[in-house]
Design a protein around this motif. Structure first.
Motif, PDB file in Angstrom:
ATOM      1  N   ILE A  45       0.926  -1.120   0.078  1.00 44.51           N
ATOM      2  CA  ILE A  45      -0.127  -0.112  -0.056  1.00 44.51           C
ATOM      3  C   ILE A  45       0.945   1.276  -0.061  1.00 44.51           C
ATOM      4  CG2 ILE A  45      -1.512   1.224   1.533  1.00 44.51           C
ATOM      5  CD1 ILE A  45      -2.978  -1.472   2.153  1.00 44.51           C
ATOM      6  N   MET A  46       1.858   1.422   0.467  1.00 41.46           N
ATOM      7  CA  MET A  46       2.899   2.494   0.668  1.00 41.46           C
ATOM      8  C   MET A  46       3.534   2.698  -0.767  1.00 41.46           C
ATOM      9  SD  MET A  46       3.075   4.250   3.516  1.00 41.46           S
ATOM     10  CE  MET A  46       4.370   4.851   3.615  1.00 41.46           C
ATOM     11  N   LYS A  47       3.721   1.551  -1.407  1.00 44.71           N
ATOM     12  CA  LYS A  47       4.217   1.777  -3.138  1.00 44.71           C
ATOM     13  C   LYS A  47       3.169   2.554  -3.576  1.00 44.71           C
ATOM     14  CE  LYS A  47       7.328  -2.178  -2.858  1.00 44.71           C
ATOM     15  NZ  LYS A  47       7.477  -3.679  -3.845  1.00 44.71           N
ATOM     16  N   VAL A  48       1.954   2.363  -3.437  1.00 46.73           N
ATOM     17  CA  VAL A  48       1.135   2.955  -4.387  1.00 46.73           C
ATOM     18  C   VAL A  48       0.716   4.438  -3.748  1.00 46.73           C
ATOM     19  CG1 VAL A  48       0.005   1.027  -5.489  1.00 46.73           C
ATOM     20  CG2 VAL A  48      -0.869   1.859  -3.467  1.00 46.73           C
ATOM     21  N   GLY A  49       1.132   4.462  -2.407  1.00 42.78           N
ATOM     22  CA  GLY A  49       0.495   5.660  -1.458  1.00 42.78           C
ATOM     23  C   GLY A  49      -0.619   5.410  -0.864  1.00 42.78           C
ATOM     24  N   PRO A  50      -0.526   5.456   0.361  1.00 39.53           N
ATOM     25  CA  PRO A  50      -1.795   5.406   1.276  1.00 39.53           C
ATOM     26  C   PRO A  50      -3.162   6.086   1.085  1.00 39.53           C
ATOM     27  CG  PRO A  50      -0.097   5.779   2.490  1.00 39.53           C
ATOM     28  CD  PRO A  50       0.672   5.991   1.348  1.00 39.53           C
ATOM     29  N   PRO A  51      -3.158   7.271   0.272  1.00 41.48           N
ATOM     30  CA  PRO A  51      -4.253   7.952  -0.082  1.00 41.48           C
ATOM     31  C   PRO A  51      -4.817   7.378  -1.414  1.00 41.48           C
ATOM     32  CG  PRO A  51      -2.569   9.642   0.082  1.00 41.48           C
ATOM     33  CD  PRO A  51      -1.970   8.338   0.346  1.00 41.48           C
ATOM     34  N   ASN A  52      -4.033   6.363  -2.120  1.00 39.41           N
ATOM     35  CA  ASN A  52      -4.418   5.819  -3.091  1.00 39.41           C
ATOM     36  C   ASN A  52      -4.801   4.250  -3.036  1.00 39.41           C
ATOM     37  OD1 ASN A  52      -4.135   8.189  -4.952  1.00 39.41           O
ATOM     38  ND2 ASN A  52      -1.958   7.502  -4.904  1.00 39.41           N
ATOM     39  N   TRP A  53      -5.198   3.872  -1.959  1.00 44.42           N
ATOM     40  CA  TRP A  53      -5.251   2.299  -1.483  1.00 44.42           C
ATOM     41  C   TRP A  53      -6.493   1.828  -2.270  1.00 44.42           C
ATOM     42  CZ3 TRP A  53     -10.222   1.591   0.102  1.00 44.42           C
ATOM     43  CH2 TRP A  53     -10.957   2.724   0.868  1.00 44.42           C
ATOM     44  N   HIS A  54      -7.260   2.649  -2.735  1.00 48.54           N
ATOM     45  CA  HIS A  54      -8.686   2.329  -3.249  1.00 48.54           C
ATOM     46  C   HIS A  54      -8.441   1.989  -4.621  1.00 48.54           C
ATOM     47  CE1 HIS A  54      -8.247   6.523  -3.919  1.00 48.54           C
ATOM     48  NE2 HIS A  54      -9.079   6.544  -5.133  1.00 48.54           N
ATOM     49  N   LYS A  55      -7.199   2.503  -5.276  1.00 47.74           N
ATOM     50  CA  LYS A  55      -6.895   1.909  -6.542  1.00 47.74           C
ATOM     51  C   LYS A  55      -6.143   0.625  -6.545  1.00 47.74           C
ATOM     52  CE  LYS A  55      -6.376   6.765  -8.079  1.00 47.74           C
ATOM     53  NZ  LYS A  55      -5.193   8.085  -8.711  1.00 47.74           N
ATOM     54  N   ALA A  56      -5.477   0.275  -5.392  1.00 45.35           N
ATOM     55  CA  ALA A  56      -4.926  -0.856  -5.549  1.00 45.35           C
ATOM     56  C   ALA A  56      -5.721  -2.209  -4.931  1.00 45.35           C
ATOM     57  CB  ALA A  56      -3.541  -0.831  -4.542  1.00 45.35           C
ATOM     58  N   CYS A  57      -6.867  -1.925  -4.062  1.00 42.20           N
ATOM     59  CA  CYS A  57      -7.718  -3.001  -3.569  1.00 42.20           C
ATOM     60  C   CYS A  57      -8.990  -3.150  -3.939  1.00 42.20           C
ATOM     61  CB  CYS A  57      -7.505  -2.875  -1.962  1.00 42.20           C
ATOM     62  SG  CYS A  57      -5.893  -2.943  -1.265  1.00 42.20           S
ATOM     63  N   PHE A  58      -9.489  -4.108  -4.043  1.00 44.26           N
ATOM     64  CA  PHE A  58     -10.821  -4.403  -4.514  1.00 44.26           C
ATOM     65  C   PHE A  58     -11.821  -4.992  -3.619  1.00 44.26           C
ATOM     66  CE2 PHE A  58     -13.945  -6.915  -7.236  1.00 44.26           C
ATOM     67  CZ  PHE A  58     -14.783  -5.753  -7.500  1.00 44.26           C
ATOM     68  N   VAL A  59     -12.811  -4.054  -2.922  1.00 43.04           N
ATOM     69  CA  VAL A  59     -13.341  -4.836  -1.880  1.00 43.04           C
ATOM     70  C   VAL A  59     -14.864  -4.129  -2.156  1.00 43.04           C
ATOM     71  CG1 VAL A  59     -11.916  -4.536   0.049  1.00 43.04           C
ATOM     72  CG2 VAL A  59     -13.084  -2.158  -0.829  1.00 43.04           C
ATOM     73  N   PRO A  60     -15.586  -5.159  -3.040  1.00 40.35           N
ATOM     74  CA  PRO A  60     -17.077  -4.796  -3.450  1.00 40.35           C
ATOM     75  C   PRO A  60     -18.206  -5.242  -2.434  1.00 40.35           C
ATOM     76  CG  PRO A  60     -16.236  -6.851  -4.462  1.00 40.35           C
ATOM     77  CD  PRO A  60     -15.121  -6.395  -3.692  1.00 40.35           C
ATOM     78  N   THR A  61     -17.864  -6.050  -1.330  1.00 41.46           N
ATOM     79  CA  THR A  61     -18.803  -6.435  -0.753  1.00 41.46           C
ATOM     80  C   THR A  61     -19.200  -5.850   0.531  1.00 41.46           C
ATOM     81  OG1 THR A  61     -17.708  -8.189   0.650  1.00 41.46           O
ATOM     82  CG2 THR A  61     -18.560  -8.693  -1.516  1.00 41.46           C
ATOM     83  N   LYS A  62     -20.284  -5.856   1.276  1.00 39.08           N
ATOM     84  CA  LYS A  62     -20.542  -5.207   2.450  1.00 39.08           C
ATOM     85  C   LYS A  62     -19.817  -5.873   3.611  1.00 39.08           C
ATOM     86  CE  LYS A  62     -25.023  -3.193   1.968  1.00 39.08           C
ATOM     87  NZ  LYS A  62     -26.458  -2.935   2.607  1.00 39.08           N
ATOM     88  N   SER A  63     -19.152  -7.002   3.522  1.00 41.20           N
ATOM     89  CA  SER A  63     -18.117  -7.585   4.453  1.00 41.20           C
ATOM     90  C   SER A  63     -17.023  -6.660   4.949  1.00 41.20           C
ATOM     91  CB  SER A  63     -17.839  -8.806   4.120  1.00 41.20           C
ATOM     92  OG  SER A  63     -18.954  -9.892   4.010  1.00 41.20           O
ATOM     93  N   ASP A  64     -16.602  -5.865   3.635  1.00 46.46           N
ATOM     94  CA  ASP A  64     -15.526  -4.781   3.906  1.00 46.46           C
ATOM     95  C   ASP A  64     -15.858  -3.556   4.365  1.00 46.46           C
ATOM     96  OD1 ASP A  64     -13.541  -6.734   3.054  1.00 46.46           O
ATOM     97  OD2 ASP A  64     -14.247  -6.633   1.209  1.00 46.46           O
TER      98      ASP A  64
END
Length: 513
Positions: free
Chosen positions: A369-388
């Protein structure tokens, strides 16, 4: 272990919070807002029940525009109360070194004022760590380097090198130790990370978050802590292949944190550290087992509807970039007898097993996450469900009020420390056992037993040689003694393996678990 995970660790456990989307729900007008300090007689779980239900939404995420609004509001990380350590793990006979928010501090017991004190861990003389010192016979904190002594207010009371008939140099303000405001609440020592005298009475204006159940005698309380090799930005997920959909709904998100609900569970995050989950279900109880929370009017009836509650409180304390400390406080008002017969170290070791299962994954995840930048975490991770939803809410809060990451001030760079070996990364002894009163006692006890078994095996081997009469002359007698010696030696070897795997290092292999 699965039994441990399911009821007591819903999707509310510790981890770095990687997610992809920002929630699509708007939080401009929160439906539920908690006071930072509920009254001592109130229950956080009860406060949840008073909230109005929010309008149903179809997604666990909120819009980027909602999270990015109100850019001028920023969370001040150095104007908050931080937990230092549970009282059960602090020895009043010696000072304790701790690090919080990059600050080196020392915690010690002031016998004169009967209070826990928190000082900057540096003697004003030559900056030696005061945590390496001792509590002298007058109850003062003594620096081990040159013997300077300080009272609970930080005043220097004695300098051995100063002549008694010369200037009273110990009265100089430069000779005083730096003192942080501190308080004890819910069995935990807290401190305010500013030594400026203006904040001396900060406790009168702002107090640490209070959880009534942790002081309620009708609840059990199990506390402990562990240092972790990743940042304090979140929680861990439990569900894997056998997981099921979890309908989590965030009810409020603002500067003071967020609230979330799912079936039979309510969650609250109070920045900077507190993550609180309450699992509850109604139960019918007779007069003989009425909970202390019931009123007198309710107790007059023949049967009573009470609430069975299991509460998990996680305090994720920032230590330094790439490091955090987890302080947990688990409580429940059911099965109280279990804590009376099961030693605490067993609960701690089971919890450590759960933490170990994700520890390496979260350490690596934080670096990605630090490599992509913490403010850009949503660009690196995919969390489509309500469980997240919890993860999305936390990352949304962090992005909106802190630029996507914790503000360490000017002392630290944003770079994370290098990754150590796997054995160092997942070490249990220095991260938990050495600081835990229950586990350290068990560790020493098992070591003594191991030595006793080894000595006994040697003694039993020597008996047939030393004694050549009576029963020792028979073959059966010799075989019996030798067999006992072998069993004692084998038991000592097994115990050595058990000690290492339980109290030092357990390499969690997901492929075989």
């Amino acid at each position: 272990m699965e039994a441990l995970r399911t009821p007591f660790f819903p999707s509310s456990n510790l981890s770095v919070l990687p997610t992809r989307f920002l929630p699509t729900r708007s939080y401009d007008k929160p439906f539920l807002h908690f006071a930072f300090n509920p009254s001592p007689n109130s229950s956080i779980c009860a406060n949840f029940s008073k909230s109005k239900p929010s309008t149903p939404r179809s997604s666990a995420s909120t819009s980027t525009e909602s999270v990015d609004s109100h850019e001028e509001e920023k969370f001040d990380w150095f104007s908050q109360w931080y937990p230092v350590a549970p009282l059960c793990d602090l020895d009043k006979r010696k000072p304790h070194a701790k690090k919080v928010m990059g600050l080196d501090i020392v915690v010690w017991w002031d016998r004169k004022e009967s209070e826990w004190k928190v000082f900057d861990d540096a003697c004003p003389h030559r900056l030696a760590p005061l945590s390496e010192g001792r509590i002298d016979q007058w109850g003062r904190l003594q620096c081990v380097y040159h013997g300077w002594c300080f009272n609970g207010s930080g005043d220097c009371k004695f300098i051995p090198q100063a002549p008694s008939d010369g200037p009273q140099v110990q009265t100089s303000k430069k000779a005083c130790a730096s003192v942080y405001p501190s308080a004890v609440q819910n069995g935990i020592v807290w401190f305010w990370p500013k030594t400026d005298p203006r904040f001396r009475d900060i406790l009168m204006k702002k107090k640490p978050p209070y959880i009534p159940e942790l002081d309620d005698p009708s609840y059990t309380k199990s506390m402990g802590s562990r240092d972790l090799p990743f940042g304090p930005s979140g929680k861990r997920q439990i569900n894997r292949e056998g997981g099921t959909p979890i309908d989590i709904n965030v009810k409020r998100l603002d500067m003071d944190g967020f609230d979330a609900e799912r079936e039979h569970a309510k969650t609250k995050f109070i920045p900077p550290c507190l993550y609180y989950t309450c699992l509850e279900s109604p139960a019918i109880q007779s007069n003989k087992s009425v909970s202390s929370a019931l009123t007198k009017e309710e107790s007059s009836s023949s049967d009573h509807v009470s609430t069975r509650r299991v509460l998990m409180t996680l305090l994720c304390v920032p230590v330094s970039p790439g490091n955090s400390r987890l302080i947990w406080a688990n409580s429940r008002n059911i099965g109280l007898w279990i804590d009376r017969i099961v030693p605490q170290w067993i609960f701690h070791m089971r919890l450590n097993l759960v933490l170990d299962s994700d520890l390496y994954l979260l350490h690596v995840e934080e670096r990605k996450i630090m490599k992509v930048g913490p403010p850009n975490w949503h660009k690196a991770c995919f969390v489509p469900t309500k469980s997240d939803a919890h993860i999305v809410a936390f990352r949304g809060w962090l992005r909106k009020y802190s630029g996507g990451q914790l503000d360490w001030g000017a002392e630290f760079s944003k770079a994370l420390p290098p990754t150590p070996s796997r054995e160092q990364l997942m070490d249990r002894y220095w991260s938990h056992v050495v600081n835990c009163s229950s586990c350290s006692v068990a560790y020493k006890g098992f070591h003594v037993l191991e030595v006793v078994l080894q000595i006994l095996s040697i003694v039993l081997i020597g008996i047939p040689t030393a004694i050549n009469h009576g029963v020792m002359r028979s073959v059966d007698g010799r075989i019996t003694v030798v067999s006992m010696a072998v069993l004692c030696f084998a038991a000592s070897r097994w115990l050595s393996f058990f000690i290492y795997k339980t109290f030092h290092f357990h390499d969690y292999k997901h492929a075989f678990c």
